[in-house]
Design a protein around this motif. Structure first.
Motif, PDB file in Angstrom:
ATOM      1  N   LYS A 154      -1.174   6.313   9.446  1.00  0.00           N
ATOM      2  CA  LYS A 154      -0.439   5.050   9.356  1.00  0.00           C
ATOM      3  C   LYS A 154      -1.385   3.911   8.983  1.00  0.00           C
ATOM      4  CE  LYS A 154       2.689   2.134  12.083  1.00  0.00           C
ATOM      5  NZ  LYS A 154       3.543   2.075  13.268  1.00  0.00           N
ATOM      6  N   GLY A 155      -0.929   3.024   8.156  1.00  0.00           N
ATOM      7  CA  GLY A 155      -1.729   1.861   7.781  1.00  0.00           C
ATOM      8  C   GLY A 155      -2.658   2.169   6.614  1.00  0.00           C
ATOM      9  N   VAL A 156      -3.539   1.203   6.351  1.00  0.00           N
ATOM     10  CA  VAL A 156      -4.385   1.299   5.158  1.00  0.00           C
ATOM     11  C   VAL A 156      -5.472   2.354   5.364  1.00  0.00           C
ATOM     12  CG1 VAL A 156      -5.923   0.034   3.620  1.00  0.00           C
ATOM     13  CG2 VAL A 156      -3.899  -1.105   4.557  1.00  0.00           C
ATOM     14  N   GLN A 157      -5.556   3.280   4.429  1.00  0.00           N
ATOM     15  CA  GLN A 157      -6.558   4.348   4.436  1.00  0.00           C
ATOM     16  C   GLN A 157      -7.629   4.031   3.393  1.00  0.00           C
ATOM     17  OE1 GLN A 157      -5.911   6.907   6.751  1.00  0.00           O
ATOM     18  NE2 GLN A 157      -4.286   5.448   7.244  1.00  0.00           N
ATOM     19  N   THR A 158      -8.828   4.533   3.645  1.00  0.00           N
ATOM     20  CA  THR A 158      -9.909   4.293   2.689  1.00  0.00           C
ATOM     21  C   THR A 158     -10.507   5.613   2.240  1.00  0.00           C
ATOM     22  OG1 THR A 158     -10.410   2.176   3.735  1.00  0.00           O
ATOM     23  CG2 THR A 158     -12.125   3.128   2.344  1.00  0.00           C
ATOM     24  N   TYR A 159     -10.660   5.780   0.954  1.00  0.00           N
ATOM     25  CA  TYR A 159     -11.397   6.913   0.399  1.00  0.00           C
ATOM     26  C   TYR A 159     -12.243   6.385  -0.756  1.00  0.00           C
ATOM     27  CZ  TYR A 159     -12.569  11.080  -2.255  1.00  0.00           C
ATOM     28  OH  TYR A 159     -13.262  12.041  -2.946  1.00  0.00           O
ATOM     29  N   LYS A 160     -13.560   6.508  -0.613  1.00  0.00           N
ATOM     30  CA  LYS A 160     -14.469   5.949  -1.613  1.00  0.00           C
ATOM     31  C   LYS A 160     -14.094   4.498  -1.893  1.00  0.00           C
ATOM     32  CE  LYS A 160     -16.136  10.252  -3.579  1.00  0.00           C
ATOM     33  NZ  LYS A 160     -16.149  11.132  -4.754  1.00  0.00           N
ATOM     34  N   GLU A 161     -13.881   4.143  -3.140  1.00  0.00           N
ATOM     35  CA  GLU A 161     -13.558   2.735  -3.433  1.00  0.00           C
ATOM     36  C   GLU A 161     -12.070   2.428  -3.252  1.00  0.00           C
ATOM     37  OE1 GLU A 161     -14.104   5.126  -5.730  1.00  0.00           O
ATOM     38  OE2 GLU A 161     -13.617   4.430  -7.759  1.00  0.00           O
ATOM     39  N   TYR A 162     -11.272   3.459  -2.888  1.00  0.00           N
ATOM     40  CA  TYR A 162      -9.818   3.273  -2.866  1.00  0.00           C
ATOM     41  C   TYR A 162      -9.299   2.934  -1.478  1.00  0.00           C
ATOM     42  CZ  TYR A 162     -10.024   5.184  -7.495  1.00  0.00           C
ATOM     43  OH  TYR A 162     -10.328   5.373  -8.808  1.00  0.00           O
ATOM     44  N   GLN A 163      -8.341   2.017  -1.455  1.00  0.00           N
ATOM     45  CA  GLN A 163      -7.571   1.740  -0.260  1.00  0.00           C
ATOM     46  C   GLN A 163      -6.120   2.074  -0.592  1.00  0.00           C
ATOM     47  OE1 GLN A 163      -8.987  -2.328   1.059  1.00  0.00           O
ATOM     48  NE2 GLN A 163      -9.760  -0.946   2.650  1.00  0.00           N
ATOM     49  N   TYR A 164      -5.477   2.771   0.307  1.00  0.00           N
ATOM     50  CA  TYR A 164      -4.119   3.223  -0.003  1.00  0.00           C
ATOM     51  C   TYR A 164      -3.325   3.371   1.276  1.00  0.00           C
ATOM     52  CZ  TYR A 164      -5.808   7.857   1.386  1.00  0.00           C
ATOM     53  OH  TYR A 164      -6.341   8.901   2.101  1.00  0.00           O
ATOM     54  N   GLU A 165      -2.024   3.470   1.132  1.00  0.00           N
ATOM     55  CA  GLU A 165      -1.118   3.529   2.281  1.00  0.00           C
ATOM     56  C   GLU A 165       0.076   4.405   1.926  1.00  0.00           C
ATOM     57  OE1 GLU A 165       0.855   0.270   5.370  1.00  0.00           O
ATOM     58  OE2 GLU A 165      -0.146  -0.426   3.553  1.00  0.00           O
ATOM     59  N   PHE A 166       0.477   5.276   2.852  1.00  0.00           N
ATOM     60  CA  PHE A 166       1.645   6.134   2.628  1.00  0.00           C
ATOM     61  C   PHE A 166       2.912   5.363   2.970  1.00  0.00           C
ATOM     62  CE2 PHE A 166      -1.779   9.232   3.528  1.00  0.00           C
ATOM     63  CZ  PHE A 166      -1.717   9.981   2.357  1.00  0.00           C
ATOM     64  N   GLN A 167       3.827   5.305   2.037  1.00  0.00           N
ATOM     65  CA  GLN A 167       5.088   4.592   2.251  1.00  0.00           C
ATOM     66  C   GLN A 167       6.269   5.478   1.837  1.00  0.00           C
ATOM     67  OE1 GLN A 167       4.712   1.033  -0.187  1.00  0.00           O
ATOM     68  NE2 GLN A 167       3.519  -0.023   1.388  1.00  0.00           N
ATOM     69  N   MET A 168       7.439   5.111   2.340  1.00  0.00           N
ATOM     70  CA  MET A 168       8.665   5.780   1.887  1.00  0.00           C
ATOM     71  C   MET A 168       9.776   4.745   1.764  1.00  0.00           C
ATOM     72  SD  MET A 168      10.767   9.029   3.459  1.00  0.00           S
ATOM     73  CE  MET A 168      11.342   8.261   4.960  1.00  0.00           C
ATOM     74  N   TYR A 169      10.472   4.803   0.673  1.00  0.00           N
ATOM     75  CA  TYR A 169      11.687   4.009   0.491  1.00  0.00           C
ATOM     76  C   TYR A 169      12.882   4.950   0.592  1.00  0.00           C
ATOM     77  CZ  TYR A 169       8.809   0.140  -1.212  1.00  0.00           C
ATOM     78  OH  TYR A 169       7.895  -0.873  -1.304  1.00  0.00           O
TER      79      TYR A 169
END
Ligand code: FOL
Length: 192
Positions: free
Chosen positions: A173-188
């Protein structure tokens, strides 16, 4: 037609691809994609694997060693019905409508549209599109293909518990970090 979902990773500007491929490589997002599209849900009355529907460009973007995507019914859409998939383990259709017909005859548990931009644009407009699994990439990334706008009158952002229930698994949940990337799992989900 039975319901289906879109699954995608996209930036805030809805960028999804560049130069015929994904703009990033985020292993935990790819693992999420694999889990979500392969999972046969507990409540499923379907008797076979899930189906993944993709455009020809997306098919070509999947590394050869990973395609057809295992344990899923792979359906590729191209206007060119002479297009050679180089495998018996995936099926070619001339249009998305044709793809849905073929897929429904297979009685899949779930149906996913996995790209690209043209497939998403057609899919998102259909009332049968019930879910959008969207991995939000928060970086500015140069893209040349885009996911369509998500109309807030048609879809609402689900809460995290709804996402976890849909994939029957815990999701970070929330903002994840991998290398230079920040990402978040969402669903609509589609508004009723
Ligand atoms: N959705 C999300 N959330 N992330 C994505 O990267 C994504 N990509 C596509 C569609 N929806 C997505 C289309 N592109 C593979 C490669 C490219 C691709 C989709 C899938 C692929 O090779 N998948 C393998 C796992 C590979 C691995 O473990 O690295 C699979 O079995 O699903």
């Amino acid at each position: 037609m039975t319901g289906f979902a879109l699954i995608v990773a996209a930036t805030n500007e809805l960028g999804i691809g560049v130069h015929g491929g994904l703009p990033w490589r985020i292993p935990k997002d790819m693992a999420f994609f694999k889990h979500a599209t392969t999972l046969i849900p507990r409540e499923s009355k379907g008797m076979s694997n899930n189906a993944v529907i993709m455009g020809r460009v997306t098919w070509e973007s999947i590394p050869q060693k990973f395609r057809p995507l295992p344990d899923r019914f792979n359906m590729v859409v191209s206007r060119n019905l002479n297009y050679d998939l180089h495998t018996e383990a995936a099926v070619l259709a001339g249009s998305m409508e044709e793809a849905f017909k073929v897929v429904e005859a297979k009685n899949p548990s779930r149906v996913f549209i996995i790209g690209g931009a043209q497939m998403y644009s057609m899919g998102i407009k259909k009332p049968e599109c019930t879910h959008i699994l969207l991995t939000r990439v928060l970086n500015k990334v140069d893209c040349d293909v885009f996911f369509p706008e998500i109309d807030p009158d048609q879809y609402r952002l689900a809460n995290h518990e709804e996402l976890e229930a849909y994939v029957e698994q815990e999701v970070p949940k929330g903002v994840q970090t991998y290398k230079e990337y920040q990402y978040e799992f969402q669903m609509y989900v589609r508004n009723v």
